[in-house]
Design a protein around this motif. Structure first.
Motif, PDB file in Angstrom:
ATOM      1  N   LEU A 156       0.834  -1.200   0.000  1.00 26.53           N
ATOM      2  CA  LEU A 156       0.000   0.000   0.000  1.00 26.53           C
ATOM      3  C   LEU A 156       0.871   1.254   0.000  1.00 26.53           C
ATOM      4  CD1 LEU A 156      -2.744  -0.920   2.634  1.00 26.53           C
ATOM      5  CD2 LEU A 156      -2.694  -1.411   0.182  1.00 26.53           C
ATOM      6  N   ALA A 157       0.398   2.301  -0.664  1.00 26.31           N
ATOM      7  CA  ALA A 157       1.068   3.592  -0.607  1.00 26.31           C
ATOM      8  C   ALA A 157       1.069   4.096   0.829  1.00 26.31           C
ATOM      9  CB  ALA A 157       0.355   4.584  -1.526  1.00 26.31           C
ATOM     10  N   PRO A 158       2.067   4.892   1.217  1.00 25.35           N
ATOM     11  CA  PRO A 158       2.174   5.309   2.630  1.00 25.35           C
ATOM     12  C   PRO A 158       0.912   5.944   3.202  1.00 25.35           C
ATOM     13  CG  PRO A 158       4.190   5.845   1.464  1.00 25.35           C
ATOM     14  CD  PRO A 158       3.227   5.347   0.425  1.00 25.35           C
ATOM     15  N   GLY A 159       0.266   6.827   2.445  1.00 26.48           N
ATOM     16  CA  GLY A 159      -0.940   7.463   2.966  1.00 26.48           C
ATOM     17  C   GLY A 159      -2.058   6.472   3.202  1.00 26.48           C
ATOM     18  N   LEU A 160      -2.261   5.539   2.287  1.00 24.92           N
ATOM     19  CA  LEU A 160      -3.287   4.521   2.446  1.00 24.92           C
ATOM     20  C   LEU A 160      -2.918   3.564   3.576  1.00 24.92           C
ATOM     21  CD1 LEU A 160      -5.902   3.233   1.555  1.00 24.92           C
ATOM     22  CD2 LEU A 160      -4.663   2.076  -0.292  1.00 24.92           C
ATOM     23  N   ALA A 161      -1.636   3.237   3.708  1.00 24.95           N
ATOM     24  CA  ALA A 161      -1.200   2.365   4.803  1.00 24.95           C
ATOM     25  C   ALA A 161      -1.536   2.991   6.148  1.00 24.95           C
ATOM     26  CB  ALA A 161       0.301   2.102   4.693  1.00 24.95           C
ATOM     27  N   ASP A 162      -1.317   4.298   6.291  1.00 25.96           N
ATOM     28  CA  ASP A 162      -1.652   4.976   7.548  1.00 25.96           C
ATOM     29  C   ASP A 162      -3.147   4.951   7.805  1.00 25.96           C
ATOM     30  OD1 ASP A 162       0.939   5.580   8.306  1.00 25.96           O
ATOM     31  OD2 ASP A 162       0.926   7.568   7.360  1.00 25.96           O
ATOM     32  N   ARG A 163      -3.952   5.095   6.754  1.00 23.87           N
ATOM     33  CA  ARG A 163      -5.407   5.039   6.927  1.00 23.87           C
ATOM     34  C   ARG A 163      -5.843   3.652   7.385  1.00 23.87           C
ATOM     35  NH1 ARG A 163      -7.361   6.467   1.350  1.00 23.87           N
ATOM     36  NH2 ARG A 163      -9.315   5.603   2.146  1.00 23.87           N
ATOM     37  N   VAL A 164      -5.235   2.614   6.797  1.00 23.37           N
ATOM     38  CA  VAL A 164      -5.573   1.247   7.198  1.00 23.37           C
ATOM     39  C   VAL A 164      -5.221   1.022   8.659  1.00 23.37           C
ATOM     40  CG1 VAL A 164      -4.866  -1.164   6.910  1.00 23.37           C
ATOM     41  CG2 VAL A 164      -5.501   0.204   4.916  1.00 23.37           C
ATOM     42  N   LEU A 165      -4.045   1.458   9.084  1.00 21.26           N
ATOM     43  CA  LEU A 165      -3.650   1.286  10.481  1.00 21.26           C
ATOM     44  C   LEU A 165      -4.579   2.058  11.412  1.00 21.26           C
ATOM     45  CD1 LEU A 165       0.230   1.506  10.086  1.00 21.26           C
ATOM     46  CD2 LEU A 165      -1.115  -0.540  10.646  1.00 21.26           C
ATOM     47  N   ALA A 166      -4.983   3.249  11.000  1.00 21.03           N
ATOM     48  CA  ALA A 166      -5.918   4.026  11.821  1.00 21.03           C
ATOM     49  C   ALA A 166      -7.263   3.320  11.933  1.00 21.03           C
ATOM     50  CB  ALA A 166      -6.094   5.423  11.228  1.00 21.03           C
ATOM     51  N   GLU A 167      -7.729   2.698  10.854  1.00 27.44           N
ATOM     52  CA  GLU A 167      -8.991   1.963  10.900  1.00 27.44           C
ATOM     53  C   GLU A 167      -8.872   0.732  11.808  1.00 27.44           C
ATOM     54  OE1 GLU A 167     -11.901   2.649   9.819  1.00 27.44           O
ATOM     55  OE2 GLU A 167     -11.560   4.303   8.439  1.00 27.44           O
ATOM     56  N   LEU A 168      -7.730   0.057  11.762  1.00 30.99           N
ATOM     57  CA  LEU A 168      -7.535  -1.093  12.651  1.00 30.99           C
ATOM     58  C   LEU A 168      -7.517  -0.657  14.104  1.00 30.99           C
ATOM     59  CD1 LEU A 168      -4.785  -2.946  10.578  1.00 30.99           C
ATOM     60  CD2 LEU A 168      -7.116  -3.771  11.005  1.00 30.99           C
ATOM     61  N   ALA A 169      -6.849   0.458  14.385  1.00 30.90           N
ATOM     62  CA  ALA A 169      -6.845   0.968  15.755  1.00 30.90           C
ATOM     63  C   ALA A 169      -8.244   1.356  16.207  1.00 30.90           C
ATOM     64  CB  ALA A 169      -5.900   2.165  15.855  1.00 30.90           C
ATOM     65  N   SER A 170      -9.014   1.961  15.309  1.00 31.51           N
ATOM     66  CA  SER A 170     -10.391   2.344  15.643  1.00 31.51           C
ATOM     67  C   SER A 170     -11.265   1.112  15.885  1.00 31.51           C
ATOM     68  CB  SER A 170     -10.982   3.190  14.520  1.00 31.51           C
ATOM     69  OG  SER A 170     -12.336   3.499  14.763  1.00 31.51           O
ATOM     70  N   ALA A 171     -11.055   0.055  15.091  1.00 28.54           N
ATOM     71  CA  ALA A 171     -11.834  -1.171  15.297  1.00 28.54           C
ATOM     72  C   ALA A 171     -11.606  -1.728  16.686  1.00 28.54           C
ATOM     73  CB  ALA A 171     -11.443  -2.209  14.240  1.00 28.54           C
ATOM     74  N   ALA A 172     -10.385  -1.570  17.199  1.00 31.41           N
ATOM     75  CA  ALA A 172     -10.087  -2.047  18.545  1.00 31.41           C
ATOM     76  C   ALA A 172     -10.644  -1.103  19.601  1.00 31.41           C
ATOM     77  CB  ALA A 172      -8.576  -2.203  18.717  1.00 31.41           C
ATOM     78  N   ARG A 173     -10.262   0.154  19.551  1.00 30.83           N
ATOM     79  CA  ARG A 173     -10.557   1.077  20.651  1.00 30.83           C
ATOM     80  C   ARG A 173     -11.992   1.571  20.644  1.00 30.83           C
ATOM     81  NH1 ARG A 173      -5.109   3.955  18.812  1.00 30.83           N
ATOM     82  NH2 ARG A 173      -3.655   2.313  19.501  1.00 30.83           N
ATOM     83  N   ASP A 174     -12.557   1.788  19.461  1.00 30.32           N
ATOM     84  CA  ASP A 174     -13.919   2.315  19.390  1.00 30.32           C
ATOM     85  C   ASP A 174     -14.970   1.215  19.348  1.00 30.32           C
ATOM     86  OD1 ASP A 174     -12.707   4.797  19.293  1.00 30.32           O
ATOM     87  OD2 ASP A 174     -12.837   4.964  17.109  1.00 30.32           O
ATOM     88  N   ASP A 175     -14.656   0.100  18.690  1.00 30.89           N
ATOM     89  CA  ASP A 175     -15.628  -0.983  18.550  1.00 30.89           C
ATOM     90  C   ASP A 175     -15.402  -2.116  19.545  1.00 30.89           C
ATOM     91  OD1 ASP A 175     -16.550   0.490  16.418  1.00 30.89           O
ATOM     92  OD2 ASP A 175     -15.511  -0.720  14.908  1.00 30.89           O
ATOM     93  N   ALA A 189       4.288   2.062  15.313  1.00 33.36           N
ATOM     94  CA  ALA A 189       4.508   2.485  16.696  1.00 33.36           C
ATOM     95  C   ALA A 189       3.511   3.553  17.148  1.00 33.36           C
ATOM     96  CB  ALA A 189       5.937   2.989  16.874  1.00 33.36           C
ATOM     97  N   ASP A 190       3.082   4.414  16.233  1.00 36.59           N
ATOM     98  CA  ASP A 190       2.138   5.482  16.601  1.00 36.59           C
ATOM     99  C   ASP A 190       0.701   4.999  16.668  1.00 36.59           C
ATOM    100  OD1 ASP A 190       4.203   7.314  16.739  1.00 36.59           O
ATOM    101  OD2 ASP A 190       3.943   7.996  14.668  1.00 36.59           O
ATOM    102  N   HIS A 191       0.429   3.766  16.257  1.00 33.64           N
ATOM    103  CA  HIS A 191      -0.938   3.261  16.191  1.00 33.64           C
ATOM    104  C   HIS A 191      -1.228   2.173  17.218  1.00 33.64           C
ATOM    105  CE1 HIS A 191      -1.834   5.347  12.361  1.00 33.64           C
ATOM    106  NE2 HIS A 191      -0.598   5.042  12.021  1.00 33.64           N
ATOM    107  N   ALA A 192      -0.273   1.281  17.449  1.00 36.45           N
ATOM    108  CA  ALA A 192      -0.529   0.094  18.270  1.00 36.45           C
ATOM    109  C   ALA A 192      -0.442   0.407  19.764  1.00 36.45           C
ATOM    110  CB  ALA A 192       0.456  -1.015  17.916  1.00 36.45           C
ATOM    111  N   ASP A 193      -1.217  -0.343  20.557  1.00 36.36           N
ATOM    112  CA  ASP A 193      -1.138  -0.237  22.013  1.00 36.36           C
ATOM    113  C   ASP A 193       0.031  -1.036  22.570  1.00 36.36           C
ATOM    114  OD1 ASP A 193      -3.650   1.277  22.384  1.00 36.36           O
ATOM    115  OD2 ASP A 193      -4.585  -0.551  21.623  1.00 36.36           O
TER     116      ASP A 193
END
Length: 213
Positions: A159-178, A193-197
């Motif tokens: 994935l391109a860097p910008g899309l990769a960051d969006r995917v990681l943000a969505e994975l983090a949201s699936a954990a923390r918000d859902d 490192a900026d996304h994972a717990d």
């Protein structure tokens, strides 16, 4: 926090070579964690074992719990019915189906609202997508499907860097918000490192001390 998945004493051998040496880890609902380490560290093997997909191994042993239930003897289908969804690095889409039908099969057509890149490809056969497009489709199917425990092997590969960051943000949201439990394998610690717990380092088949990201 309630444990979603835990394993202990995991050993996997291929022929005469032991790839995992008594690995243990735990994953709680509401957290986003990553297995980190170089290629060959055992990350994929551990995800395969947890998902019941280590069928090519010559021998395996270890204990596994899903939602507090002993699950090491369960076949992959029963683990899936218990809410575990696994996105392997390869062979992770239905190549003969369109993008839309792949998402329908996962109950994940809501993915179009977050990943318009996929909506533009909705009628295209998954078998003709690029590697990055297939990876995005597979990840979206897990993210917007019904699984509560998500295991993903290198979900940002290709994935391109910008899309990769969006995917990681969505994975983090699936954990923390859902409130889901998300575990990925990733060779580059800096990327997540900026996304994972939590980071779970693996080195030559042995797990090191977890790092709070």
């Amino acid at each position: 926090m309630r444990l979603a998945l835990a394993c202990d004493g995991v050993r996997v051998r291929y022929g005469g070579i032991e790839v995992l040496h008594g690995v243990r880890l735990s994953l709680a609902y509401g957290t986003f964690s990553a297995l980190v380490g170089p290629n060959g560290a055992g990350k994929t093997t551990l995800l395969d074992w947890c998902a019941g997909a280590a069928g090519e191994a010559s021998a395996t042993e270890g204990r596994l719990w899903l939602d507090g239930r002993a699950a090491a003897a369960w076949p992959a289908a029963r683990r899936a019915s218990a809410g575990l969804r696994y996105v392997p690095f390869e062979r992770n889409v239905f190549p003969g189906l369109s993008v839309l039908d792949n998402l329908r099969a996962c109950g994940a057509t809501a993915a179009f609202s977050r990943f318009p890149e996929l909506e533009a490809l909705s009628s295209r056969s998954a078998g003709v997508l690029s590697g990055g497009e297939r990876q995005l489709l597979a990840v979206a199917g897990a993210l917007f499907g019904r699984g509560r425990i998500l295991l993903l092997d290198e979900p940002t590969h290709g994935l391109a860097p910008g899309l990769a960051d969006r995917v990681l943000a969505e994975l983090a949201s699936a954990a923390r918000d859902d409130g889901r439990a998300v575990l990925i394998a990733e060779p580059q610690q800096e990327r997540i490192a900026d996304h994972a717990d939590f980071l779970w380092p693996l080195d030559r088949g042995a797990r090191l001390t977890a790092i709070g990201a």
